[in-house]
Design an enzyme around this catalytic site. Structure first.
Site, PDB file in Angstrom:
ATOM      1  N   SER A 116     -18.939 -28.617  35.565  1.00 57.78           N
ATOM      2  CA  SER A 116     -18.984 -27.851  34.324  1.00 57.78           C
ATOM      3  C   SER A 116     -19.715 -28.607  33.226  1.00 57.78           C
ATOM      4  CB  SER A 116     -17.549 -27.592  33.851  1.00 57.78           C
ATOM      5  OG  SER A 116     -17.542 -27.073  32.540  1.00 57.78           O
ATOM      6  N   TYR A 140      -9.702 -30.406  30.951  1.00 55.83           N
ATOM      7  CA  TYR A 140     -10.410 -29.681  32.011  1.00 55.83           C
ATOM      8  C   TYR A 140     -11.741 -30.370  32.336  1.00 55.83           C
ATOM      9  CZ  TYR A 140     -13.687 -26.201  33.770  1.00 55.83           C
ATOM     10  OH  TYR A 140     -14.661 -25.564  34.479  1.00 55.83           O
ATOM     11  N   LYS A 144     -13.262 -32.510  35.863  1.00 56.15           N
ATOM     12  CA  LYS A 144     -14.552 -32.305  36.552  1.00 56.15           C
ATOM     13  C   LYS A 144     -15.328 -33.625  36.642  1.00 56.15           C
ATOM     14  CE  LYS A 144     -14.069 -27.877  37.213  1.00 56.15           C
ATOM     15  NZ  LYS A 144     -13.965 -27.314  38.572  1.00 56.15           N
TER      16      LYS A 144
END
Ligand code: UDP
Length: 325
Positions: A116, A140, A144
């Site tokens: 991402s 988040y 990644k």
């Protein structure tokens, strides 16, 4: 190739499966249906209801001659990851370790990973290329980045060949209208706007209109999900040709503001789409735009369907069928 698609019943996963099958690959979907739906399963696919938190589910899925894994089975709400980091640590990080270890045990060598743009955090310059500093603003994005680090080590130590695809803002639906499953409780801009247009929620909350952007609202790089899906197929075929692992941005290289998307949605749906401006959402940068030259150079990929009208029109053709009258 025989490809195991983790999270293949989800929003992006279902589009990836369609493109894989169109390119002649054989697809096995593995999904726990927590956010994916059976509506997103297609004829010609094998389906396993399983969970990446359960190593025996993964071992069984990989025992069947699988040659490559595409991994999209992850939680993706940045805001939620700040409130429930343990949920993201468990599923996104531990779950991926389970996947990598199951692949290693089964001798599966090719891996395509949904990374991402959230790995970059607040932009230091635009457009953001792959060399941009990586300082995730939310947990988040950290999950990644952490996994990208693991992948480099599994490449070095175990010969795993991987593609980490750093998505910018995925949006839109299959142009041929073959994907009909809606996202459950969406938090992203376009599905939220679509739910308002279809009468499924009352209004859009615009998170701030005092940014230093074209109209004060946040600007993002929206990339059509079919464009994203095609990149997965290209990345897989790149690895299968014996090329090196790669990390690439996938974006349209164009910025669109919240209001530009909202106006397009009003115009193309013919619906009023009520909206109110509220406070900025913590952690939201003013503007994110991708530099995607590396994807073009290595994969011959560029966005082709990511103009605002195609993004909105293909989404609306799915949501309008659910309209509350
Ligand atoms: N946004 C908004 N209202 C919403 C959801 C998003 O105004 O209900 C804005 C958000 O502030 C950002 C853009 O839309 O400027 C895209 O947000 P999204 O959550 O879709 O993706 P992100 O860029 O945060 O990954």
């Amino acid at each position: 190739m025989k490809v195991l698609v983790l999270g293949g019943a989800g929003y992006i996963g279902s589009h990836v499966c369609l493109e894989l099958m169109e390119a002649g690959h054989s697809v096995c979907v593995f999904d726990n249906l927590s956010s994916g739906t059976r509506d997103n399963l297609f004829a010609g696919e094998k389906f396993i209801e399983g969970d990446i938190m359960n190593p025996s589910d993964l071992a069984a899925a990989m025992a069947d001659g699988i040659e490559a894994v595409i991994h999209m089975a992850a939680f993706k709400a940045a805001g939620e990851s700040m409130e429930a980091p343990e949920k993201y640590a468990r599923n996104n990080i531990s779950g991926t370790i389970n996947v990598l270890n199951a692949m290693t045990a089964a001798g599966v060598r090719y891996f395509v990973f949904s990374s991402s743009a959230a790995v970059y955090g607040e932009p230091e310059y635009l457009p953001i290329d792959e060399k941009h500093p990586k300082n995730p603003e939310n947990f988040y994005g950290y999950t990644k980045l952490e996994i990208e680090g693991l992948l480099a080590w599994y490449d070095k130590l175990k010969g795993l060949k991987y593609a980490a695809l750093r998505y910018f803002n995925a949006a839109g639906y299959d142009i041929q209208n073959r994907v009909t499953g809606l996202e459950k409780n969406p938090a992203n801009l376009l599905p939220v706007i679509m739910e308002v247009a279809a009468g499924m929620r009352s209004e859009l909350k615009i998170f701030g209109d005092d940014y230093d952007t074209v109209d004060g609202t946040g600007v993002r790089d929206y990339v059509h999900v079919t464009d994203l899906a095609k990149a997965h197929v290209s990345a897989l075929e790149h690895l299968a040709r014996g090329r090196d692992s790669l990390v690439v941005n996938l974006g349209s290289e164009e910025g669109l503001s919240v209001k530009q998307i909202l106006e397009a949605a009003r115009r193309l749906s013919g619906q009023a789409v009520p909206a109110v401006t509220v406070a900025r959402r913590p952690g939201d940068p003013a503007k994110l735009v991708a530099g995607s030259a590396r994807a073009k150079e290595l994969l011959g990929w560029q966005a082709e369907h990511s103009d605002v009208d195609t993004l909105v029109r293909t989404s609306w053709q799915v949501y309008k069928s659910r309209m509350k009258s």
